[in-house]
Design an enzyme around this catalytic site. Sequence first.
Site, short mmCIF file in Angstrom:
data_model
loop_
_atom_site.label_atom_id
_atom_site.label_comp_id
_atom_site.label_asym_id
_atom_site.label_seq_id
_atom_site.Cartn_x
_atom_site.Cartn_y
_atom_site.Cartn_z
N GLN A 1 -21.85 26.84 10.73
CA GLN A 1 -22.14 25.93 11.83
C GLN A 1 -20.90 25.69 12.69
OE1 GLN A 1 -25.19 25.05 12.48
NE2 GLN A 1 -24.89 23.53 14.07
N LYS B 1 -32.48 22.23 10.81
CA LYS B 1 -32.69 23.60 10.32
C LYS B 1 -33.20 23.56 8.88
CE LYS B 1 -29.05 25.44 13.30
NZ LYS B 1 -27.70 26.00 13.44
N ASP C 1 -27.25 34.10 13.56
CA ASP C 1 -26.83 33.48 14.82
C ASP C 1 -26.65 34.53 15.92
OD1 ASP C 1 -26.61 30.67 14.74
OD2 ASP C 1 -24.79 30.80 13.52
#
Length: 289
Positions: free
Chosen positions: A95, A51, A118
């Site tokens: 994460q 990312k 997300d």
Amino acid sequence: MSLLLGKPAAQQLREKQFQRVNNLRAKDLIPRLDIILLCQSLDESPYVLAKKKACEDISIECVIHQFPVHTSQSDLLHYIHALNHDPACGALICQLPLGAHIDTEEVVRAIDKTKDIDGFHPENMGGLALGHSDVFVPCTPAGILYLLRYYNIPLLGKHIVILGRSRIVGLPLHLLLSQKTVGATVTLCHSQTPHLADFCRRADILIAATGKAHLVKADWISPDTILVDVGITQVPDPNARRGYSLQGDIDPEAGEKARAVTPVPGGVGPLTVAMVIENCLKAWEKRLD
Ligand code: GUN
């Protein structure tokens, strides 16, 4: 069998994304992605490094907030609240997975829904279920839909079977593909589904997201099936440079038999990362409204 490669589709998106970064900068907005990561070493998280690299490739800043694995729930919530209130942070990821001592539900709910790229916040996930267009669609599901459309795979009237009901992939993918605009019939199978192979045999498109290496066998599919492999299990491999190789949920023999299959690595992965960038830009562009 044909290979559904992720890179060409991601590359096509990247060119437009680069232009969008320039537009934001021209309006004095510096797009940035903040990632909270609980780990010993960044090397443990190839996803986060991917990312970061994707951000840097198109001049989006990426700040990784790395904390010890045993960071407490209250400290983690404190860091999230600080970033929620920081105007320089416009897109925030925590994460997953988090350790067993963390209440993931509370963490997901703590992230400002306008920065939740997300799409895991209940208001984003609920909006997805209701077909709202202004929500963040979780990155892997959005990437899979983009990939299927990029390769002109018809979805209208097709039967799509999803294996795995995780918050990250299976559940939101079910919501996304069930939308009227897609027109597919979607079956969500999971670890308590009996006779899994029978469900798979009735799939036009089979999407495996279980994390069980080589689960889907050749006799579970027909030569017409399209296979999407979301699995990336690390399997010890003395011949590999890192000591392990990445294996998908689909047995190689099933991949050979199918009409088309996404490779692992190089299939869904590049699209997930491309959708992180897509959602990040969407979060920043909302500030222009
Ligand atoms: N872990 C694996 N995939 C993801 C993802 O898309 N988002 C977050 N936050 N964690 C992940």
